[in-house]
Each structure stands twice: as structure tokens, then as C-alpha cells.
Scaffold this active site. Structure first.
Site, PDB file in Angstrom:
ATOM      1  N   ASP A 191     -13.740  46.371  83.510  1.00  0.00           N
ATOM      2  CA  ASP A 191     -12.889  47.043  84.497  1.00  0.00           C
ATOM      3  C   ASP A 191     -13.172  46.542  85.907  1.00  0.00           C
ATOM      4  O   ASP A 191     -12.751  47.174  86.875  1.00  0.00           O
ATOM      5  CB  ASP A 191     -13.105  48.559  84.436  1.00  0.00           C
ATOM      6  CG  ASP A 191     -14.515  48.957  84.844  1.00  0.00           C
ATOM      7  OD1 ASP A 191     -15.470  48.305  84.389  1.00  0.00           O
ATOM      8  OD2 ASP A 191     -14.667  49.924  85.621  1.00  0.00           O
ATOM      9  N   GLU A 192     -13.860  45.414  86.037  1.00  0.00           N
ATOM     10  CA  GLU A 192     -14.162  44.857  87.358  1.00  0.00           C
ATOM     11  C   GLU A 192     -13.153  43.767  87.714  1.00  0.00           C
ATOM     12  O   GLU A 192     -12.932  42.824  86.944  1.00  0.00           O
ATOM     13  CB  GLU A 192     -15.576  44.278  87.407  1.00  0.00           C
ATOM     14  CG  GLU A 192     -15.944  43.775  88.802  1.00  0.00           C
ATOM     15  CD  GLU A 192     -17.373  43.255  88.885  1.00  0.00           C
ATOM     16  OE1 GLU A 192     -17.706  42.608  89.900  1.00  0.00           O
ATOM     17  OE2 GLU A 192     -18.147  43.480  87.932  1.00  0.00           O
TER      18      GLU A 192
END
Length: 209
Positions: free
Chosen positions: A78-79
Site C-alpha cells: 500500500d506504499e
């Protein structure tokens, strides 16, 4: 395609490294923002991987729509990263604060239950001010991201050793002195006060539109 992320269609970490290295080798001013989806693990665990994938794909759409001069990347999980060419640290901070606010307000687009609101936390750094290479710039942005998480998430922050430097060509010196004094009195960072002011400004003009 090489260095392409299959889920979002964005370039991945290798693509980010190559893009930044090219900009830095040309000695171009460039800002880097790293961002995480807040509590993304909870979304996957409670709503399933399909909902998590939808969040990442919707966030990708918002990143692409945010500014035609921004270059988004999916770094891992999710980065994400956003590269802002020819952008000062001050400009990058404000543009990322606008993005943070846009994501927070996009509840309907994420199509999640009302109990799961999607927000992001962002760290911003700039070459050559915060790092002289792709690796050191990335570390500075990562440190800024960690600082934002420590403040409480759904925040934008600069590297811990940086304060928001206001250049006289943008702001009168009397205003910057007052901002510094207010930050000291409130025991907050200047960047946190600027975020509050920007939110007030956005609310004001949203009501007028």
C-alpha cells in the site's frame, strides 16, 4: 512491461529509482512524496483482498487525476510514491496536503462501508535540499513519512530535521516571523499550522462554489 505494477498499471520501485536517478543526474530540482494507506491491513483483513485491491486501484486513479505534472509510482503493497519535478519543498507540501484532503473526501469512490474511511499519510522531501542522491532522497522522504505517522496519520510531514522554510519571494518576512512565533506558542510544527490554514481555506471556497 518492465518495472510495471500489474494491479495498478503504475511503474514500480525500480521504475521510481530509475526516474529519480535520471532527474538527479541532470541536476534538476525534484521533490519526492512517499505515502501509505492508513490501516490498510485492517481493510484487507475485515473486508477481503478484493476490497483492498479496489482501494489501491481507486487511489491510483486519484493520484493520476491530482496533477498532470505529478508522476505516481507503486512502491510496494500500500506504499506509493509521487515525484514532483521542478517543485520546491513548500509547493510539494501544499500539493500533497491537497491530495491528502482529496483522498479523505473521496468516500464514495472507494465503495467501502461507512465504518472504513480511506485516508493517507505522506512524507515529503526535496533534492538537493534533503538528499544528494536517489537513495538519500528516498531515506529523507521515508523519515518524513514515519514522522507523519507518529503525529497521528492522515498527515503530511517533512523530514524530522526540516521546518517549512518560507522564502521571502512567496511570503512577507513579518508573516514568517509570526508563523514561527505561533508554532512555538502552540508547540506545533510550522507545517502543521499551515495544514490547518489550508484546510480552512479549502472549506471557505468549497462553501462558495
Amino acid at each position: 512491461m518492465k518495472h510495471m505494477d500489474g494491479l495498478t498499471g503504475l511503474l514500480n520501485r525500480k521504475g521510481l529509482e530509475a526516474f529519480l536517478s535520471e532527474r538527479i543526474s541532470s541536476d534538476d530540482t525534484v521533490s519526492l512524496a512517499l505515502l501509505d494507506v492508513d490501516f490498510f491491513g485492517d481493510i484487507n483483513e475485515r473486508l477481503g483482498n478484493e476490497a483492498g485491491d479496489r482501494v489501491l486501484q481507486t487511489l491510483t486513479e486519484l493520484l493520476k487525476d491530482s496533477n498532470p505534472n505529478h508522476h505516481p509510482f507503486r512502491v510496494s503493497g500500500d506504499e506509493f510514491a509521487v515525484v514532483l519535478p521542478d517543485t520546491t519543498l513548500e509547493q510539494a507540501f501544499l500539493q500533497m496536503e491537497k491530495l491528502r484532503s482529496t483522498v479523505e473526501a473521496a468516500e464514495e469512490r472507494f465503495q467501502l462501508p461507512s465504518t472504513h474511511k480511506v485516508t493517507i499519510t505522506i512524507g515529503v522531501a526535496q533534492y538537493p535540499r534533503d538528499g544528494k542522491s536517489e537513495a538519500t532522497l528516498n531515506r529523507a522522504a521515508s523519515a518524513a513519512l514515519m514522522s507523519a505517522k507518529e503525529i497521528g496519520r492522515n498527515q503530511v510531514a517533512l523530514p524530522p530535521n526540516e521546518e517549512m522554510v518560507m522564502k521571502s519571494c512567496y511570503y512577507p518576512s513579518t508573516s514568517t516571523r509570526k508563523l514561527k512565533q505561533l508554532a512555538e506558542q502552540a508547540k506545533k510544527k510550522e507545517s502543521a499550522l499551515l495544514r490547518e490554514a489550508l484546510e480552512d481555506l479549502l472549506r471557505k471556497y468549497d462553501r462558495q462554489s
